[in-house]
Design a protein around this motif. Structure first.
Motif, mmCIF file in Angstrom:
data_model
loop_
_atom_site.group_PDB
_atom_site.id
_atom_site.type_symbol
_atom_site.label_atom_id
_atom_site.label_comp_id
_atom_site.label_asym_id
_atom_site.label_seq_id
_atom_site.Cartn_x
_atom_site.Cartn_y
_atom_site.Cartn_z
ATOM 1 N N GLU A 143 27.040 8.912 20.829
ATOM 2 C CA GLU A 143 26.548 8.367 19.622
ATOM 3 C C GLU A 143 25.046 8.840 18.729
ATOM 4 N N PHE A 144 25.031 9.629 17.333
ATOM 5 C CA PHE A 144 24.401 10.609 16.754
ATOM 6 C C PHE A 144 24.349 10.286 15.116
ATOM 7 N N TYR A 145 23.215 10.516 14.152
ATOM 8 C CA TYR A 145 23.470 10.872 12.899
ATOM 9 C C TYR A 145 23.515 11.937 12.695
ATOM 10 N N GLN A 146 24.705 12.143 11.632
ATOM 11 C CA GLN A 146 24.229 13.189 10.641
ATOM 12 C C GLN A 146 23.948 12.698 9.318
ATOM 13 N N CYS A 147 22.653 14.049 8.932
ATOM 14 C CA CYS A 147 22.809 14.062 7.386
ATOM 15 C C CYS A 147 22.960 14.995 6.572
ATOM 16 N N ASP A 148 23.737 14.746 5.901
ATOM 17 C CA ASP A 148 24.748 15.289 5.270
ATOM 18 C C ASP A 148 23.976 15.651 2.952
ATOM 19 N N ALA A 149 23.918 16.582 2.288
ATOM 20 C CA ALA A 149 23.825 16.425 1.537
ATOM 21 C C ALA A 149 25.048 17.643 0.963
ATOM 22 N N ASP A 150 25.787 17.318 0.350
ATOM 23 C CA ASP A 150 26.640 18.062 -0.331
ATOM 24 C C ASP A 150 27.025 18.210 -1.855
ATOM 25 N N VAL A 151 27.553 19.351 -2.472
ATOM 26 C CA VAL A 151 27.920 18.838 -3.915
ATOM 27 C C VAL A 151 29.471 19.560 -4.381
ATOM 28 N N SER A 318 20.277 25.974 16.584
ATOM 29 C CA SER A 318 20.358 25.669 15.467
ATOM 30 C C SER A 318 19.354 23.834 15.056
ATOM 31 N N ILE A 319 19.579 24.109 14.124
ATOM 32 C CA ILE A 319 18.867 22.490 13.529
ATOM 33 C C ILE A 319 18.970 22.290 12.237
ATOM 34 N N GLY A 320 19.937 22.798 11.827
ATOM 35 C CA GLY A 320 20.856 22.338 9.993
ATOM 36 C C GLY A 320 21.997 23.759 10.015
ATOM 37 N N GLY A 321 23.011 23.277 9.417
ATOM 38 C CA GLY A 321 23.361 23.945 9.179
ATOM 39 C C GLY A 321 25.195 23.475 7.598
ATOM 40 N N GLY A 322 25.250 24.808 7.677
ATOM 41 C CA GLY A 322 26.566 24.233 6.741
ATOM 42 C C GLY A 322 27.089 25.754 5.779
ATOM 43 N N GLY A 323 27.175 25.225 4.331
ATOM 44 C CA GLY A 323 27.987 26.802 3.651
ATOM 45 C C GLY A 323 29.194 25.787 2.487
ATOM 46 N N ARG A 348 17.977 17.404 17.161
ATOM 47 C CA ARG A 348 16.855 18.044 17.902
ATOM 48 C C ARG A 348 15.822 18.246 16.555
ATOM 49 N N ILE A 349 15.764 18.098 15.477
ATOM 50 C CA ILE A 349 14.587 18.219 14.604
ATOM 51 C C ILE A 349 13.493 17.280 16.050
ATOM 52 N N TYR A 350 14.090 15.872 15.559
ATOM 53 C CA TYR A 350 13.471 15.357 16.515
ATOM 54 C C TYR A 350 12.578 16.175 17.082
ATOM 55 N N LEU A 351 13.507 16.501 18.482
ATOM 56 C CA LEU A 351 12.613 17.191 19.878
ATOM 57 C C LEU A 351 11.601 18.330 19.570
ATOM 58 N N VAL A 352 12.139 18.555 18.322
ATOM 59 C CA VAL A 352 10.622 19.604 16.945
ATOM 60 C C VAL A 352 9.832 19.337 17.664
ATOM 61 N N ILE A 353 9.772 18.908 16.287
ATOM 62 C CA ILE A 353 8.503 17.735 16.510
ATOM 63 C C ILE A 353 7.542 17.406 17.137
ATOM 64 N N GLU A 354 8.054 16.285 18.389
ATOM 65 C CA GLU A 354 7.943 16.106 19.363
ATOM 66 C C GLU A 354 6.985 17.264 19.910
#
Lengths: 456, 456
Positions: A143-151, A318-323, A348-354
Motif C-alpha cells: 500500500e503506497f501513495y501516488q502523487c500524479d499530475a496530468d493534463v 528514481s524518485i519520479g517519472g512520467g511522460g 522514496r522522496i521521504y527516504l531522501v529527505i530523511e
C-alpha cells in the motif's frame, strides 16, 4: 484468547511524527500542483474489475488485489472450475471489484465517464493510495501513495516545459538540491531503431541500451548482437555509447544521426523546444539532462519521457517519472485525447529527505503548550485560558489527570511539547501563568496576553 | 470493444469542487483536533482478517469487504466446502485480509501493537476512508471517510468536557449554528433498569425508550410490556416520558429517581461534572442537551454517550457521535485502558453545509489567473511572469494552445477562474500585462508588480 496484533506484510502504521513528515512532503507537492493550475480529483479505492484487468499486462493482472463478492459468492460458480481448483477461472466468478493498482487507469476512466462535465484541456492532480500484491522489499510496499499530475486534451509542448519547471519547483522547495530531471522522447528511440533497420526490435534495442550504466558498452553490444541486431547497425549508433556534452551538443549529435528518420527528427524538434525553453526560463536547483537510454514503460509513452534521479550522494535511483501518451483514454472508447503527466514517488522522496536530514525542525503536530494538572480548580482555570489560546490558533492541551509531576513532564517530553504551564493557587490568585521552557528549564510568570503573544 | 466506464455502486468520484468542499470541512476538523492536542496516525487500508472479524457482530462480519488471496488461492481449500459450495466456510480459506470497517478497531490494534512506543494518555485523531458492503442509499456509501478523535489511557472526565467543546468549536467554525450535542451515560441507563428491577432487560428497555420520538409514550409502553417489563416498573420511571427542563432540573429528577442505584448515582455524578463544567466554560453556538433516550451502540459504551444532531431546519439526524468505553484494547489483550472519543460524519456534515448554503465563496482550488495563449513568443513572455507569480504563491496557468479566444474564455469560465491576462505584441513592448476581470469584463494594463500585489 487475545490475539497478538499485527498488520499484513507490505503495509504500514504511521506514527504522528511520520504522518507529519509525510504531510509536509504532500503539502509541498500539492501547493505547487495548485499553483500550476492542477485541480484535485478523487476516485474510489476499488473499481469494477473489468476497468483494471488487462490494462497492466499479465504480471499487473496478477498483482491486482481482488475483492471477494459479498454473500453467497460460490452459488453461481461453475462446478468444473471448482472441481479442478482452477483459481484463475474462478476469480472473475467470485470477484467483481478490485483495489486500484495505479492512478492513471482510474483517471482515464474518470475522464471518459465525466467527459461531458469536463472542460478540456483538463489538468488534474491526484494524491491517493494504490495497492499492489508485489513482494515487499526496502522502499517497496503493498500500500503506497501516488502523487500524479496530468493534463489531457492538448498536445501543446508548453506542458512538458511546465512539468519540468514543476519538478524543479517542488524539489527546490523541499531543499532537495542536485536532482537530475532526465528527459528522452519515444520518437527518438523509434528513430534510432529505424535508422539501424531494427524497427521490429525497438524494445530489445531499448532494453539493452538502458543497461549501459550497469553492464557497460561491451555488455550492451553483446546483448544487442544476441537479440539479432547486426554489428553494422550497432556501429551506426556508436555515438550513443559515449553520449555526452551540453544539451545542444547532444541534440546536434542526434540530429545528424537521425537525419533520415522522419519520426526521429520530430522527436528531436520536440526535445529541442522543451529543452531550449526550459533553459531560457531557467531552473532553480534541478539539472535537465537528455538521456537517450531512458525508456520507462516504453509501450505506454509516445512523446517526452521523464525520470527524476535523486541527488547522487543518495543511492536511491528514481524518485519520479512520467511522460506523454497519445491515447490515454482510448482503452475506454474516447479517442484522440493526448495526455502528459508526471508522478512523485512519495516513499522514496521521504527516504531522501530523511537521509539528507532535510525535514524542517518545525515539522510536527505536537501541541505548543501542555498545562499541568494540579487538580480540578486549577484545571478549570487552565481550561479557560486554553480556550482562549486555541481560539487564536495555538495548540494547547491540559494533562487530563492530577498525577505526579514526573509523569506529566515525561508526557510532554515524549510528545515533543516544548513548553509547560504551571498553575497553582498563587498563580490563580494573581491571575498569571508559570511558563516553563522544558528544554532550558527556564521559568517565568506571564499574563494570558503575554502567553498568547509568545506563540503567535 | 471499449467498455462503457462505470464505478462500483456505493462509491463516488469527486470533482475538483467537491474535493475542495470536502477538504474545507476536513481542514476545519483537523485544525481543531490539533489545537486540542490530538495527533494524527494512519493505519493500513486492509488488516489481517482476524483483526476485524468478530468485532462488529454477525451483521458487521457480513459487511466487511474481504480481499481474495493472491495466486493459486484454491490450492489449499477443503474439497468438502467446495463441493457443497459453502461460501461461509471457504471464505477464511481463500481470504486472509479485509478492508477496514471503521477506525476504532484498527486504532485499538495500533495501541496494543505499539504500546511500548506510546506515551499514555494517548490522544490520536484519524481521518481515513472505511468500507462497508452495506446497501447504498441517500447519504450512505460503501466507501466513506471517518474523522475520529480518541484518548486512551485516562479516565479523567476533563476529556468529556473538552470533547464537547471540540464539537462546539468545529461546528461554530463551520458556521453550522443550532447544533445540539446530546449527552447521556450508560451508567444512568443501567441505573434505571436496576431501579425498575429489569437489569436483565436493559437492552430491550433502552431500545424501546429510544423510540419515544417516533412512536410516542403509549407506543413505548406497549413495547416495554411486550418485552416483559411490568406495568409497575414502567410507572416508576414515568418521569422519563416527559423528561424536560434545564440541565440541572433534569439532573435533579434523575438524582431522585436513581437514589437507590449505586451505578445510576455514579452516572449522575459524572454527567453533573461534565455538564456543569461545560456550562461554566460556555459554548459558542452549540446546545448541550441531556437526553436519557440516547443509547448508540449500548454494548460498547460504559460512561458518557454523545450524539450531535444537525440544526432542526435540516432533516438529517445525527452528524456525529461518540462516548466512553472502559476497555477499548481488551480485545487485543491490553486490559484497563479506558478510552473516550468522538466522530464527525463528513458526508452528512457536507449535506448540512450544502443545504444551509454555508460553504465559503472562497472554497475553490481553481487558478487565480489564466494567461491567454497568443502564440509561442507571447507564451514565453507569459511564462516568465507566471513563474514569478507562482513563486509568491499565486495560482497561475497558461492556456497551453494557441486557439480561438472563445475557447480560452470558456475554459476560464468553466474552471471558475476569475481573471485573465492578455499579452500581445503591444503589452510585450511596454512590458505590461492586460488584466481582465472575467465577471465584470473590466480590463486594465498593469505592471508585473501591480499584478502580483493584486493577488497577495
Amino acid at each position: 484468547m487475545a490475539q497478538k496484533p499485527s498488520i499484513p506484510k507490505g503495509t504500514r502504521d504511521f506514527s504522528p511524527l511520520e504522518v507529519a513528515k509525510r504531510q509536509y512532503i504532500i503539502s509541498v507537492i500539492k501547493k505547487h500542483f495548485e499553483r500550476s493550475g492542477f485541480q484535485p480529483i478523487e476516485t474510489p479505492s476499488f473499481e469494477n474489475s473489468e476497468t483494471l484487468m488487462g490494462k497492466y499486462g499479465e504480471e499487473g493482472d496478477r498483482l491486482i488485489f481482488k475483492i471477494l463478492n459479498s454473500g453467497d459468492f460460490l452459488a453461481k460458480t461453475k462446478e468444473e472450475f471448482l472441481q479442478t481448483k482452477n483459481s484463475l477461472k474462478i476469480t472473475p466468478q467470485i470477484s467483481e471489484k478490485a483495489l486500484r493498482y495505479d492512478l492513471t487507469v482510474p483517471f482515464a476512466r474518470f475522464v471518459v465517464q465525466h467527459q461531458n462535465e469536463l472542460e478540456f484541456p483538463f489538468k488534474r492532480y491526484q494524491i491517493q493510495p494504490v495497492w499492489r500484491a508485489d513482494r515487499p522489499q526496502k522502499g517497496r510496499f503493498r500500500e503506497f501513495y501516488q502523487c500524479d499530475a496530468d493534463v489531457v486534451g492538448s498536445t501543446s509542448l508548453w506542458q512538458e516545459v511546465e512539468l519540468v519547471q514543476l519538478y524543479d519547483a517542488v524539489f527546490s522547495d523541499l531543499k532537495v538540491e542536485g536532482v537530475t530531471i532526465k528527459i528522452n522522447n519515444r520518437k527518438i528511440l523509434s528513430g534510432i531503431a529505424e535508422v539501424i533497420g531494427a524497427s521490429d526490435k525497438l524494445i530489445d534495442f531499448t532494453v539493452a541500451l538502458d543497461k549501459l550504466d550497469k553492464i557497460g558498452e561491451d555488455g550492451v553490444k553483446t546483448e544487442m548482437l544476441a537479440k539479432g541486431i547486426s554489428e553494422e547497425a550497432i556501429d551506426k549508433v556508436q555515438v550513443l555509447f559515449n553520449f555526452s556534452g551540453s544539451l545542444s551538443d547532444k541534440l546536434q549529435q542526434l540530429r545528424e544521426l537521425l537525419a533520415t528518420s522522419e519520426e526521429g527528427t520530430k522527436g528531436i524538434e520536440e526535445l529541442t523546444f522543451i529543452c531550449e525553453t526550459v533553459e531560457e526560463l531557467g531552473l532553480k536547483s534541478a539539472q535537465l539532462n537528455l538521456d537517450v537510454t531512458l525508456a520507462r514503460g516504453l509501450n505506454y509513452y509516445t512523446g517526452a519521457i521523464f525520470e527524476v534521479a535523486a541527488p547522487e550522494t543518495v543511492k536511491l535511483g528514481s524518485i519520479g517519472g512520467g511522460g506523454r501518451y497519445d491515447d490515454l483514454t482510448g482503452i475506454f472508447g474516447l479517442k484522440n485525447m493526448s495526455g502528459v503527466g508526471i508522478s512523485f514517488g512519495l516513499d522514496r522522496i521521504y527516504l531522501v529527505i530523511e537521509e539528507l536530514n532535510l525535514f524542517p525542525e518545525t515539522v510536527s503536530n505536537a501541541s505548543d503548550i501542555l498545562f499541568f494538572n494540579y487538580g480540578n480548580t486549577e484545571a478549570k482555570y487552565a481550561l479557560k485560558a486554553i480556550q482562549k489560546l486555541r481560539e487564536t490558533g495555538i495548540k494547547a492541551e491540559l494533562y487530563p489527570d492530577k498525577v505526579k509531576m514526573d509523569k506529566q513532564f515525561k508526557y510532554a517530553d515524549k510528545k515533543g511539547i516544548k513548553y509547560a504551564v504551571i498553575v497553582g493557587e498563587t498563580e490563580m490568585q494573581q491571575n498569571i501563568f508559570g511558563l516553563k521552557n522544558l528544554h532550558s528549564g527556564e521559568q517565568q510568570n506571564v499574563t494570558l496576553q503575554e502567553l498568547m503573544s509568545k506563540f503567535l
